[in-house]
Design an enzyme around this catalytic site. Structure first.
Site: not given
Ligand code: OXD
Ligand code: MN
Length: 605
Positions: A72, A212, A221, A242, A265, A267, A290, A383
């Protein structure tokens, strides 16, 4: 077009962008298997997808992105509202009128020589009162394939759009027109110029230049957090967060509790969402990993997972850290930027031990030899994009159109000191304060200094769409809903380290089910806790307390896990003060009152 839809709004939206982007062809996606087959074949021919070994990973493919398009792009992600203060200090602001013009300038002819795909999709089960539809226009077949997995894509959603008359319009291009018929296409076309723009007042998303993840799969998102977050604020008593959602079931009593969790992220959010309980009396199931959309139904917050798949970080995922994620991507999966084995399977760091000398192809398409090559074989942000229905522990209600009732919300971060393993907020307002002041120590997976603390309120820092002070106020408003039975709010930290060494003192992973058990019992009214200066800490090792049976934890370790150290907390409070102030003048006074109360409590120690 007239044959495709009778909806005028839909027709004029698509026509506007056909005229602007001048694609060679337009394909209206129906979501069928036949369509899927054709698109996959085309992508294999173009070199975008590599088919994996069908004996090892049926119906699965590997894509490798341009090396400049791997994550991102937070700096180029902007929120366009007329008033800069409404966007606030944590988001990038841009003027809506000017930005739209700039995006339209970029879009002019940007699909030349390419196919424009028009993708109708629903976030959440099609037709659910908690779901919303979107249309994504894109010139990336990879994005279409990923949207097939991550959302409910195709004709059913288009029909629902026609019935409801509304949709979230999203436009995406890789920004790489093919100017002459002889021009060789890239396997991963993209542009150096990248811009991800959001117009919350009109619900529009305009994205340029990246293929991406969150930049390009607009349902995730951009829509499900940023646009839906603004819709929730406008609507007043709903939330777009989130958060993972899981179900904990007590096998003895049959009782179920649903828990939502917000973690920054890196965690272990996906691991937590899919963990296998180590406690025989508790069974855990997944609703989502997510995003949670929540709305009051009969006085209780009910949540749906708006997604239909997982877009999980591959490195670190293994049969020991997350067997359910591994099973989810055993088939029907698109992998991106992982390594390829000689027999056309995938590999990434942390998946398994390789025999030295094993040859792979790394994500940059180079030969890679185990024990010799120095750089990682898979990109740290590589991913797997896998259908949720592949996950063996999906909760039977995960697609319930009315959502699941949320009993508890858990915040967490990666903190090597100060924050105990688990504690409970005194009430919703205190819980909002815990979420507002949370943050995490940075890992190598993101830009920035490793180990440095980054404030990340409610894990929403990169996903906000309006002033963070107003967002906190929205949380307080939810808590003030008359007659509501609100979820209890907890804070967890699995990452405390032994003083002076790098060793984690809590085993984590499946043992985190012990924290779930305590949360379950607190919600049920049987869990035992004690007041402390920071909130309610669990009693430990007594019925109703935190169950540490069989872990052989040293008393010293238990003390360390739950200590409230005056000096550490004074440093903590100073950092909370700094971040709340940096969030600007709209931060509700009630949060500063919470901070004062915490400071007084700590100073009394
Ligand atoms: C993030 C994802 O960055 O879920 O939170 O990809
Ligand atoms: Mn996420």
């Amino acid at each position: 077009m007239a044959q495709w839809t009778s909806n005028d709004k839909l027709k004029s939206f698509v026509n506007e962008y056909i005229n602007l982007m001048t694609p060679e062809r337009v394909h209206f996606c129906d979501g069928s298997d036949a369509e899927n087959k054709l698109m996959v074949n085309d992508m294999v021919r173009a070199g975008t997808l590599i088919p994996l070994n069908p004996a090892k990973r049926p119906n699965s493919y590997l894509a490798r992105s341009d090396p400049g398009d791997v994550a991102r792009v937070e700096k180029q992600t902007v929120i366009c509202l007329p008033n800069k203060d409404d966007v606030g200090p944590t988001n990038n602001w841009a003027d809506p009128v000017q930005t739209k013009k700039e995006m339209h300038d970029l879009y002019k002819g940007s699909m030349k020589g390419r196919t424009m795909y028009v993708v109708p999709y629903s976030m959440g089960p099609v037709g659910s009162p908690l779901s919303f539809n979107g249309i994504e226009i894109t010139d990336s077949p990879y994005v279409v394939q990923s949207m097939r997995i991550m959302a409910r894509m195709g004709d059913a959603s288009k029909k629902d759009i026609e019935k409801r008359g509304s949709f979230v319009p999203g436009v995406h291009t890789v920004g790489h027109p093919l100017n002459s018929p002889s021009e060789q296409d890239a396997p991963w076309p993209s542009s150096k110029t990248k811009r991800i723009t959001h117009f919350p007042e009109s619900n529009e998303i305009l994205s340029y230049g990246s293929g991406y993840g969150g930049n390009a799969l607009l349902g995730k998102k951009c829509f499900a957090l940023r646009i839906a977050g603004y819709m929730a604020k406008r609507q007043g008593d709903s939330m777009a967060e989130h958060m993972l959602i899981l179900c904990a079931k007590n096998k003895k009593t049959g009782k179920k509790k649903y828990i939502a969790g917000a973690f920054p992220s890196a965690c272990g959010k996906t691991n937590f969402a899919m963990m296998t309980s180590t406690l025989p009396d508790y069974e855990l199931e997944t609703v989502g990993d997510d995003i949670a959309w929540m709305r009051f139904v009969n006085g209780r917050l009910h949540a749906i997972n708006p997604e239909a798949g997982f877009f999980g970080v591959a490195p670190g995922t293994s049969m020991s850290t997350n067997p359910n994620a591994m099973r989810s991507c055993e088939k029907d999966t698109i992998f991106t930027n992982v390594a390829l084995t000689e027999d056309f399977d995938v590999w990434w760091e942390g998946m398994s031990k390789l025999t030295p000398g094993t040859r792979l192809t790394d994500w940059l398409r180079r030969e890679w030899i185990a024990g010799e090559s120095k750089s990682p074989a898979a990109h740290p942000n590589s991913r797997f994009c896998a259908p949720a229905k592949n996950c063996p522990i999906m909760d039977p209600s995960w697609e319930d159109p009315n959502g699941v009732p949320i009993d508890a919300i858990v915040f967490g971060g990666r903190r090597s000191t100060t924050i105990p393993l688990i504690y409970q907020s005194r009430d919703w307002e205190h819980g909002t304060f815990l979420g507002a002041t949370m943050g995490s120590e940075q890992t190598a997976a993101a830009e920035g200094q490793v180990g440095a603390f980054r404030a990340d309120p409610m894990a929403m820092l990169p996903f906000g769409s309006y002033n963070i002070g107003d967002y906190f106020q929205h949380w307080l408003n939810i808590g003030a809903k008359q007659g509501a039975q609100l979820p209890k709010i907890f804070f967890v930290n699995f990452f405390k380290k032994e003083n002076g060494t790098g060793k984690f003192i809590w085993p984590g992973f499946g043992e985190n089910s012990r924290l779930i058990k305590w949360i379950f019992e607190r919600v049920d009214g049987t869990g035992k806790g004690r007041e402390s200066p920071i909130g309610i800490l669990p009693e430990v090792g007594v019925p109703g307390g935190l169950d540490i049976s069989g872990l052989n934890l040293d008393k010293k370790v238990v003390d360390e896990l739950f200590k409230v150290d005056k000096k550490e907390w004074q440093t903590e409070i100073a950092s909370y003060k700094k971040s709340l102030q940096a969030f600007g003048p709209r931060v509700p006074k009630k949060l500063f009152a919470q901070l004062d109360k915490l400071e007084q409590n700590i100073n009394k120690l």
